[in-house]
Write a protein that holds these residues in place. Structure first.
Motif, PDB file in Angstrom:
ATOM      1  N   PRO A   1       6.958  62.403   9.600  1.00 35.57           N
ATOM      2  CA  PRO A   1       5.949  61.329   9.723  1.00 35.57           C
ATOM      3  C   PRO A   1       6.352  59.975   8.887  1.00 35.57           C
ATOM      4  N   ILE A   2       5.646  58.825   9.392  1.00 34.22           N
ATOM      5  CA  ILE A   2       5.718  57.627   8.845  1.00 34.22           C
ATOM      6  C   ILE A   2       4.311  57.227   8.240  1.00 34.22           C
ATOM      7  N   ASN A   3       4.115  56.800   6.899  1.00 32.50           N
ATOM      8  CA  ASN A   3       2.921  56.436   6.786  1.00 32.50           C
ATOM      9  C   ASN A   3       2.929  55.002   6.607  1.00 32.50           C
ATOM     10  N   VAL A   4       1.917  54.355   7.478  1.00 28.72           N
ATOM     11  CA  VAL A   4       1.641  53.072   7.743  1.00 28.72           C
ATOM     12  C   VAL A   4       0.696  52.513   6.514  1.00 28.72           C
ATOM     13  N   ILE A   5       1.089  51.628   5.573  1.00 27.11           N
ATOM     14  CA  ILE A   5       0.128  51.042   4.694  1.00 27.11           C
ATOM     15  C   ILE A   5       0.016  49.422   4.918  1.00 27.11           C
ATOM     16  N   ARG A   6      -1.299  49.034   5.282  1.00 31.89           N
ATOM     17  CA  ARG A   6      -1.321  47.724   5.560  1.00 31.89           C
ATOM     18  C   ARG A   6      -1.819  46.944   4.272  1.00 31.89           C
ATOM     19  N   ILE A   7      -1.171  45.945   3.865  1.00 32.67           N
ATOM     20  CA  ILE A   7      -1.653  45.059   2.683  1.00 32.67           C
ATOM     21  C   ILE A   7      -2.657  43.953   3.402  1.00 32.67           C
ATOM     22  N   PRO A   8      -3.640  43.740   2.639  1.00 31.70           N
ATOM     23  CA  PRO A   8      -4.576  42.668   3.237  1.00 31.70           C
ATOM     24  C   PRO A   8      -4.149  41.377   2.876  1.00 31.70           C
ATOM     25  N   VAL A   9      -4.336  40.365   3.641  1.00 25.33           N
ATOM     26  CA  VAL A   9      -4.217  39.142   3.765  1.00 25.33           C
ATOM     27  C   VAL A   9      -5.210  38.342   4.473  1.00 25.33           C
ATOM     28  N   THR A  10      -5.426  36.998   4.066  1.00 26.87           N
ATOM     29  CA  THR A  10      -6.451  36.213   4.800  1.00 26.87           C
ATOM     30  C   THR A  10      -5.707  35.576   6.014  1.00 26.87           C
ATOM     31  N   GLY A  11      -6.585  34.656   6.758  1.00 27.79           N
ATOM     32  CA  GLY A  11      -5.835  33.992   7.725  1.00 27.79           C
ATOM     33  C   GLY A  11      -6.663  34.492   9.017  1.00 27.79           C
ATOM     34  N   PRO A  12      -5.893  34.314  10.250  1.00 25.44           N
ATOM     35  CA  PRO A  12      -6.579  34.762  11.645  1.00 25.44           C
ATOM     36  C   PRO A  12      -5.859  36.303  11.374  1.00 25.44           C
ATOM     37  N   GLU A  13      -7.059  36.973  12.518  1.00 24.36           N
ATOM     38  CA  GLU A  13      -6.907  38.424  12.444  1.00 24.36           C
ATOM     39  C   GLU A  13      -5.632  38.907  12.856  1.00 24.36           C
ATOM     40  N   THR A  14      -4.677  38.207  13.544  1.00 18.79           N
ATOM     41  CA  THR A  14      -3.408  38.529  14.073  1.00 18.79           C
ATOM     42  C   THR A  14      -2.467  38.507  13.021  1.00 18.79           C
ATOM     43  N   ASN A  15      -2.852  38.086  11.817  1.00 16.33           N
ATOM     44  CA  ASN A  15      -1.936  38.477  10.533  1.00 16.33           C
ATOM     45  C   ASN A  15      -2.043  39.892  10.133  1.00 16.33           C
ATOM     46  N   ARG A  16      -0.633  40.309   9.911  1.00 11.63           N
ATOM     47  CA  ARG A  16      -0.430  41.671   9.740  1.00 11.63           C
ATOM     48  C   ARG A  16       0.770  41.579   8.782  1.00 11.63           C
ATOM     49  N   ILE A  17       0.780  42.488   7.634  1.00  8.23           N
ATOM     50  CA  ILE A  17       1.686  42.840   6.634  1.00  8.23           C
ATOM     51  C   ILE A  17       1.569  44.305   6.391  1.00  8.23           C
ATOM     52  N   GLU A  18       2.565  44.937   6.769  1.00 10.25           N
ATOM     53  CA  GLU A  18       2.333  46.545   6.694  1.00 10.25           C
ATOM     54  C   GLU A  18       3.793  47.078   5.986  1.00 10.25           C
ATOM     55  N   VAL A  19       3.680  47.964   5.342  1.00  8.17           N
ATOM     56  CA  VAL A  19       4.573  48.816   4.666  1.00  8.17           C
ATOM     57  C   VAL A  19       4.741  50.032   5.207  1.00  8.17           C
ATOM     58  N   TYR A  20       6.019  50.547   5.705  1.00  8.09           N
ATOM     59  CA  TYR A  20       6.179  51.835   6.244  1.00  8.09           C
ATOM     60  C   TYR A  20       6.954  52.939   5.081  1.00  8.09           C
ATOM     61  N   LEU A  21       6.299  53.905   5.006  1.00 13.29           N
ATOM     62  CA  LEU A  21       6.929  54.931   3.933  1.00 13.29           C
ATOM     63  C   LEU A  21       7.220  56.337   4.887  1.00 13.29           C
ATOM     64  N   GLN A  22       8.661  56.781   4.462  1.00 14.85           N
ATOM     65  CA  GLN A  22       8.759  57.879   5.156  1.00 14.85           C
ATOM     66  C   GLN A  22       9.588  58.854   4.284  1.00 14.85           C
ATOM     67  N   GLN A  23       9.076  60.129   4.286  1.00 18.82           N
ATOM     68  CA  GLN A  23       9.811  61.051   3.266  1.00 18.82           C
ATOM     69  C   GLN A  23      11.028  61.694   3.905  1.00 18.82           C
ATOM     70  N   THR A  24      12.061  61.931   3.359  1.00 19.08           N
ATOM     71  CA  THR A  24      13.412  62.582   3.767  1.00 19.08           C
ATOM     72  C   THR A  24      13.348  64.023   3.428  1.00 19.08           C
ATOM     73  N   GLY A  25      14.209  64.715   4.150  1.00 19.33           N
ATOM     74  CA  GLY A  25      14.323  66.086   3.970  1.00 19.33           C
ATOM     75  C   GLY A  25      14.461  66.539   2.478  1.00 19.33           C
TER      76      GLY A  25
END
Length: 365
Positions: free
Chosen positions: A237-261
């Protein structure tokens, strides 16, 4: 080869050394007086001095008594009489030890109980040992010299000393933990910088940076880029972490984290931010965790690395980059205390989330 010094010179050097050492202890035993001693007396005095020096170096409370032939000379010693109370002498010794005054700077005479009491309290306090001997000495002389008030005062002093020792021990432990935490923190920083240097020289990342700075030509191409930058399905599974930023609602900054075997972590990212509000120009890009060969030992190291990398990529948008840096500072200030809101996927201090894992804003909604 002839001796460099005559026997007379050697004797003079020996007498001068003995007189100088005694003077350091406050004993005014002149050079001429030492020269009048017999050879056996000089040897006995030198042996006593050697034992005293060793006792000073090891902060021993007591060492051998003065040689008998020096007793009459002690009347000529310069110093202060132990006219103060026992509590005052003990307090002076503790203060001298705290101020790192040498143990040899005892202000009292050798032939007084004040000298022995001062030295014993100083050495015991230096080693962190108990001052129970004070109570024992009081018990021996309480019948003739001390009353109930003195005993009570000494008991209070003993309690204060015990409390002080406990507080000092706790402070040392806290200082040790703080030192260890700072060492771990510095090690983590060095590892992150090394990982970033490796990524900045990777051709794959250079291509991603180039593509990410290209403006979107139309809405359809923007949607394609966004779909391509989102993580694909994988066994982990991949964890999605959203970093809060200002501006329009369409602004998105996300970090994806995935644990290996193997238990390590890979990271990816996605961003879509408005570069110019007047033209509506949008910059977007991203990478999937599976595209990265670099892994990290912990989830914290992975998110730190990826967020730092995003900050460098978005340097062309100062406002967004500043908010990412603020987010990094929050991660560094509260290591291990952040958690994700189950609704908005933004980071919060774990103590701010309710039992359902929602942040205050989502709970209010």
């Amino acid at each position: 080869m002839q001796n460099q010094f005559s026997e007379t010179d050697i004797n003079e050097i020996t007498c001068r050394t003995i007189s100088g050492q005694l003077l350091e202890w406050g004993i005014d035993f002149s050079l001429s007086r030492v020269a009048q001693l017999t050879l056996a007396q000089i040897e006995q005095l030198q042996t006593w001095i050697n034992a005293g020096v060793e006792a000073d170096e090891n902060f021993q409370a007591e060492f051998a008594a003065l040689p008998d032939f020096m007793e009459s000379e002690l009347l000529e010693i310069k110093g202060e009489l132990a006219s103060g109370s026992r509590e005052e002498i003990i307090e002076q010794a503790i203060n001298a030890c705290e101020a790192e005054v040498p143990v040899t700077d005892n202000p009292y005479l050798f032939d007084t109980t004040g000298w022995h009491l001062w030295r014993k309290a100083y050495c015991c306090w230096h080693h962190g040992e108990s001052l129970d001997f004070l109570e024992e000495e009081i018990t021996q002389t309480s019948c003739s010299e001390k009353d109930a008030t003195d005993v009570l005062m000494m008991q209070k002093l003993k309690v204060l000393i015990s409390d002080f020792n406990q507080a000092e021990t706790a402070l040392k432990q806290l200082r040790l933990k703080l030192k260890q935490f700072r060492q771990q923190r510095n090690t983590s920083r060095k590892q992150l910088i090394r990982f970033l240097n490796q990524l900045s020289t990777s051709p794959e990342e250079a291509t991603t940076i180039t593509k990410s700075m290209e403006p979107a030509s139309n809405s359809s191409s923007s949607e394609q880029n966004e779909v391509a930058s989102t993580p694909t399905e994988s066994s982990e599974p991949i964890n999605v972490i959203r970093i809060p930023v200002t501006g329009p609602e369409t602004n998105r900054i996300e970090v994806y984290l995935q644990q290996t075997g193997e238990g390590t972590w890979r990271a990816g990212h996605f961003w879509s931010v408005e570069r110019e509000s007047q033209t509506g120009q949008v910059s977007r890009g991203g990478s999937q965790p599976g595209q990265r060969q670099t892994t990290f030992p912990t989830e914290t190291a992975a998110i730190f690395n990826e967020t730092l990398f995003l900050s460098r990529k978005l340097s062309c948008i100062p406002e967004i980059q500043t908010q990412i840096v603020d987010y990094l500072n929050l991660l560094e200030e509260y290591p291990g205390q952040l958690d994700l809101c189950s609704n908005c996927h933004q980071h919060w201090l774990s103590e701010d989330l309710d039992l359902s894992g929602s942040c205050p804003e989502c709970s209010a909604d």
